[in-house]
Design an enzyme around this catalytic site. Structure first.
Site, PDB file in Angstrom:
ATOM      1  N   ASP A  34      23.000  -7.251 -35.151  1.00 31.10           N
ATOM      2  CA  ASP A  34      23.576  -5.993 -34.670  1.00 31.10           C
ATOM      3  C   ASP A  34      24.650  -5.472 -35.626  1.00 31.10           C
ATOM      4  O   ASP A  34      24.669  -4.292 -35.989  1.00 31.10           O
ATOM      5  CB  ASP A  34      24.208  -6.189 -33.281  1.00 31.10           C
ATOM      6  CG  ASP A  34      23.216  -6.757 -32.284  1.00 31.10           C
ATOM      7  OD1 ASP A  34      22.016  -6.813 -32.607  1.00 31.10           O
ATOM      8  OD2 ASP A  34      23.663  -7.160 -31.193  1.00 31.10           O
ATOM      9  N   TYR A  88      19.458 -16.762 -22.525  1.00 34.50           N
ATOM     10  CA  TYR A  88      19.651 -16.696 -23.976  1.00 34.50           C
ATOM     11  C   TYR A  88      19.953 -18.100 -24.512  1.00 34.50           C
ATOM     12  O   TYR A  88      19.372 -18.551 -25.508  1.00 34.50           O
ATOM     13  CB  TYR A  88      20.790 -15.722 -24.298  1.00 34.50           C
ATOM     14  CG  TYR A  88      20.937 -15.411 -25.763  1.00 34.50           C
ATOM     15  CD1 TYR A  88      20.274 -14.334 -26.333  1.00 34.50           C
ATOM     16  CD2 TYR A  88      21.741 -16.193 -26.585  1.00 34.50           C
ATOM     17  CE1 TYR A  88      20.407 -14.037 -27.682  1.00 34.50           C
ATOM     18  CE2 TYR A  88      21.884 -15.910 -27.934  1.00 34.50           C
ATOM     19  CZ  TYR A  88      21.218 -14.828 -28.474  1.00 34.50           C
ATOM     20  OH  TYR A  88      21.352 -14.552 -29.809  1.00 34.50           O
TER      21      TYR A  88
END
Ligand code: ADP
Ligand code: MG
Length: 387
Positions: A176, A228
């Site tokens: 990101d 996750y």
């Protein structure tokens, strides 16, 4: 949601004009999901949607932070920033100041006003957009020179990742922040997470009469934290059992025979996703280079099936977005981002974009899901000073 609106929020909050306004984009990943922490490849583009940070330096160590997307002004000393503190959204701002100081840069207090158009929590990386807008501001205001070159920008990527991992305590990889700081207009960013090598891959869909649609499903990310961590742990265990440092080292040829040694079918499926997904990034890069957009669409669909069936990170809203897009004429589509909600992308003939949006909305309505939010995007530029 512009440089001017961030500056106006700064003035009404702090009673004077900011020293400047900086911005950074959200991102959408074209392909390469859950590959970053496996030393693999991914291929994000920067979105036209940006987060703007109006900032002035202070002569003390106070941080005062306000956002048009949140309530109230957060105030704390830089000396009180630590893992988990401040909590909430201010961690993404305070964390960057903290991380740069930890890295040895001379920084100080700040007044910060944020306003942005990146949808929050939609898998489009509003968190990195916020970190990188603030990081860009700190670099300029304290003379750190980190925006000068791709190499120095990588140092800022590292600081923003540390802010997110350590202070906001979100265990994300570096995709990101790399997109927010290194992407260029008209290109996808090929990011090799093994050696941090990057390459700009031309991606001008409009010349081919194509467009990229982002569909924010607005589905809730339930249980996402534990999921996750489970995926990461499974990948690490699979690598250990295969005797490699990371799943990047596993070739696709003879894959099933190699995966047969793994101790469970679950590990086989997790590893199969990662290994084949890394190969799909190369497939998409090849398709972009040769202009084979039918092939590009197929690879996106293969990627979605892998995330749905092997990595098990899709949800009914994402599957619906993909299926309805293809029914309405998309060349390909896939969920994007970490999964369990968030957004999908669809590669569509530009002339059919409205039709696809309408059919996706109708399919959501028919299944009783909340209305999705969809919009066209083109590859945009990285963090920069605005005013
Ligand atoms: P994503 O990065 O995909 O949007 P995350 O959960 O990683 O999702 O980050 C979203 C969080 O980032 C928000 O809940 C909020 O805490 C913070 N955030 C991002 N942009 C802003 C903003 N403009 N103002 C306030 N907080 C923001
Ligand atoms: Mg995020």
């Amino acid at each position: 949601m512009s440089p001017a609106s961030a500056a106006a929020l700064f003035e009404t909050t702090f009673g004077c004009a900011p020293e400047g306004v900086w911005s950074a984009p959200g991102r959408v990943n074209i392909v390469g999901e859950h590959t970053d922490y496996n030393a693999g490849l991914c291929l994000p583009i920067a979105l036209p949607h940006r987060t703007y940070a109006a900032v002035s330096p202070r002569h003390d160590r106070l941080l005062r932070i306000v956002s048009a997307q949140s309530e109230g002004v957060v105030e704390l000393s830089l000396d009180d920033v630590r893992p988990g503190h401040p909590g909430g959204w201010a961690a993404y701002v305070a964390g960057v100041v903290w991380a740069l100081e930890q890295a040895g840069y001379a920084v100080g207090g700040l007044d910060v006003a944020v306003d942005g158009s990146v949808p929050l929590g939609a898998g489009l990386s509003s968190s990195a957009a916020l970190e990188c807008a603030v990081g860009a501001a700190i670099s300029d205001l304290f003379g750190l020179g980190l925006l000068q070159s791709p190499t120095s920008r990588r140092d800022l990527v590292t600081a923003c990742v540390a802010a997110e991992n350590t202070i906001a305590q979100a265990p994300t990889g570096g995709m990101d922040q790399s997109a927010a700081l290194l992407a260029t207009v008209g290109h996808a960013l090929l990011l090799d997470c093994r050696d941090h090598h990057t390459e700009q891959i031309p991606m001008t869909l409009d010349k081919q009469g194509l467009a990229l649609l982002v569909i924010d499903t607005r589905a809730e990310h339930a249980l996402v934290d534990g999921q996750y961590a489970e995926r990461r742990a499974s990948c690490e265990q699979a690598a250990r059992e295969l005797g490699v440092a990371t799943l990047r080292e596993v070739a696709t040829s003879g894959l099933e025979e190699r995966l047969a040694v793994l101790s469970s079918d679950l590990l086989r499926r997790r590893a199969r996703h990662v290994v084949t997904e890394i190969a799909r990034v190369q497939g998409v890069v090849g398709a972009l280079r040769s202009g084979d957009f039918a092939r590009l669409g197929e690879v996106l669909l293969d990627s979605h099936a892998s995330m749905r069936d092997d990595f098990e990170i899709s949800v009914p809203e994402l599957d619906t977005a993909v299926d309805a897009s293809v029914d309405a004429g998309a060349l390909g589509a896939r969920m994007t981002g970490g999964g369990f909600g968030g957004s999908a992308i669809a590669l569509v003939p530009a002339a059919r974009a409205d039709e696809v949006r309408g059919r996706v909305a109708q399919a959501f309505h028919d299944k009783g899901f909340g209305a999705p939010h969809s919009f066209l995007v083109s590859p945009s530029g990285a963090a920069r000073r605005e005013t």
